[in-house]
Structures are given as C-alpha cells and as structure tokens.
Design a protein around this motif. Structure first.
Motif, short mmCIF file in Angstrom:
data_model
loop_
_atom_site.label_atom_id
_atom_site.label_comp_id
_atom_site.label_asym_id
_atom_site.label_seq_id
_atom_site.Cartn_x
_atom_site.Cartn_y
_atom_site.Cartn_z
N ARG A 160 48.64 96.35 40.52
CA ARG A 160 48.61 95.74 41.85
C ARG A 160 50.01 95.65 42.44
NH1 ARG A 160 44.44 92.38 39.46
NH2 ARG A 160 42.47 92.68 40.56
N LEU A 206 42.08 98.54 44.39
CA LEU A 206 43.20 99.41 44.71
C LEU A 206 42.75 100.62 45.53
CD1 LEU A 206 45.20 99.31 41.35
CD2 LEU A 206 45.67 98.07 43.47
N SER A 210 44.72 100.65 49.03
CA SER A 210 45.89 101.53 48.98
C SER A 210 45.47 102.98 49.12
CB SER A 210 46.64 101.32 47.66
OG SER A 210 47.63 102.32 47.48
N PHE A 213 46.94 104.99 46.21
CA PHE A 213 46.17 104.91 44.96
C PHE A 213 44.92 105.77 45.07
CE2 PHE A 213 42.82 103.28 42.27
CZ PHE A 213 43.46 103.10 41.06
#
Length: 297
Positions: A160, A206, A210, A213
């Motif tokens: 994270r 994630l 993101s 990611f």
C-alpha cells in the motif's frame, strides 16, 4: 487472485514460435504467442487435454505434465513453483479470514541483536510490517509513527505504501523496478495462499486505486523477493544506495527479515547518521523496544 488457466494462457501468449525453434512458414497468426495445439504437441499431451487445463480443469495434471508445460513455456524456477501452486488450488477456493500475524520470538531476538547498527524490518506474508528497529523505520518510513506495527489492524503495508503513499514513491529513485518486484511477489504469494481474504482484499484495493498496480498486475509477472538494490532519495540524509537482503524464517516461513547494507561510503555514512539520530530519539522515549512487541524468547 489468479486462476491456473489464466496463468497458462498469459505465458503461452508470451512465447513466440521463433523463440522455441518452430517454423511458421510466414503464415498469418491470430495469437500473439503459441497456439494451443503447438504447446500441446511440444508438451506431449493432446490438444483436447491441454484445452481442458487452460479452461481450469487442473485437477488431473500430474507433476510430469506440469513440468513439461513449464519447460515449453520457459518458466524459471519461481514461475514453475507458482504453476504447481495454482494447479493444486480448488476450482473455486473459498476465502477465509486469517488469524493476525505475529513475528516469531527468534526473529524478534535477532532484530534486537542487530540493534540500530543495521536497518531491518520484519514483514508478514502480505507485506505488512510486523516489527522494525529504529534504523529500519528511519530508513524506509520515518514519516510514519515508530509504534505503527503494534496493532495488527494498523500495521504499515509495504505494498500500500508503494502504490498509495506519495512520500514512499518519492523516497525511491528506482521505484518502477521495486514496484514490479512487489507486484510479482504478491502474485507468488497469492498462488501459495489462495484462500487468504486479506490478501484478496489487498490486491483488489490496489487494482482499483492504483493504475500503476493494475498495469503491473495485468502483466502477470511472478518473482521471489530475496535480494536487490534500493536507490533512495532520503528526506533527512539525502541520496542513499543500499542492498536489501531477505532472511526467511524456518519457524515462520511466511515471514521475512529484510535488512539493508550500504553500497558505498557515502551511504554508509548516511546510515551511521540515521543510527545516531535513532539512538538519540530512543533515549528520549520511555521504552526503547516499542516496535519489537510480541512473544518473548
């Protein structure tokens, strides 16, 4: 998480006929890598059987078949282990809540023995920080509370931090390289622990939050995380170049002790300065062992 069939297909797409010596005679191809029939022939299985494997029916795959597929797909040892792990998963694994992770007393004793001469942290299976010494905290996360690993619910999560914390991203000059390693290790871990609800939650979070990611996860890379270079832009001591090394814990194989050694004299001086500052801060605290709470040896 990832299925056996999805991993097979992703790897089949990455192996070109030319890479394994197949002649295509210039014919047009509708797939980026090997066709199913080509892979089946090279692995010594029927096309129908291989198709069933790629559709997720891995329960009939023997060790010999899996190794043959790994050979044709040019998997490295870590990727081969991942293939075997995925093949042994139930078709629809149910998720369960794992118990809180606690560092083993022996790894805590080793962390105490390192004191602050060598920055070090203890990581759980999902990359949560289970403990760290003051130098380790100062090196990788001085913007977080030193006592953050105390409670399982509030432990820092390295994945994270890498993808959701701008300060962590700014800290690493080779962020792209390290981020790919973190994603590849998460995929390996997911193959080992397919029912871990917290791990599935982490990967889902994630992926949603993101884009970086999500892109790296879609690439399908698998890797262990044992040694490598960290190039830091530290807010307190400037440029620091270190090598991280991981010691696995026999009594707790899911946990890793990660420590950092300097790559040059300037980095060694920077680590000594961080250690000095850590000792000074330790002397101002009521307890010098806060982040090492846990079962005592």
């Amino acid at each position: 998480m990832e299925s056996f069939g999805a991993f097979l297909k992703s790897r089949r797409d990455q192996v070109t006929p030319a890479a394994i010596g197949l002649r295509t005679f210039g014919t047009a191809r509708r797939v980026p890598g090997l066709r199913r029939e080509e892979l089946a022939q090279l692995a010594g299985v029927s096309v129908g059987y291989y198709t069933r494997l790629e559709q997720g029916h891995a329960e009939t795959a023997s060790e010999q078949v899996l190794d043959a597929l790994a050979r044709v797909l040019r998997l490295d040892p870590v990727e081969t282990v991942h293939l075997h792990n995925l093949a042994r998963q139930p078709a629809r694994p149910g998720l369960s809540e794992p118990p809180p992770e606690e560092p083993h007393p022996r790894v805590l004793a080793l962390l105490r023995a390192l004191a602050d001469a060598t920055p070090a942290i203890v990581l759980g299976r999902r990359g949560d920080v289970l403990a760290w010494n003051r130098a380790g905290h100062a090196l990788v996360a001085e913007h977080l509370p030193f006592d953050a690993p105390w409670e399982p619910a509030g432990r820092p999560s390295v994945p994270r931090m890498f993808f959701l914390d701008p300060l962590t991203r700014d800290l690493h000059r080779n962020w792209d390289e390290l981020a790919r390693v973190h994603v590849a290790y998460l995929r390996l871990t997911a193959g080992r622990f397919p029912t871990d609800a917290r791990l599935a939650e982490l990967i889902g979070e994630l992926t949603m939050r993101s884009d970086a990611f999500a892109t790296m996860w879609a690439a399908g890379e698998v890797a262990d995380c044992t040694v490598g270079a960290m190039r830091l832009r530290h807010p307190t001591v400037g440029a620091v170049n270190v090598t991280y090394q991981v010691w696995l814990q026999p009594e707790s194989p899911d946990h890793r002790l990660e420590f950092y050694t300097p790559d040059d004299q300037g980095s060694a001086d920077a680590l000594r300065l961080l250690a000095h500052q850590s000792r000074a801060l330790e002397g101002s605290q009521p307890s010098s062992d806060l982040s090492l709470r846990g079962p005592q040896p």
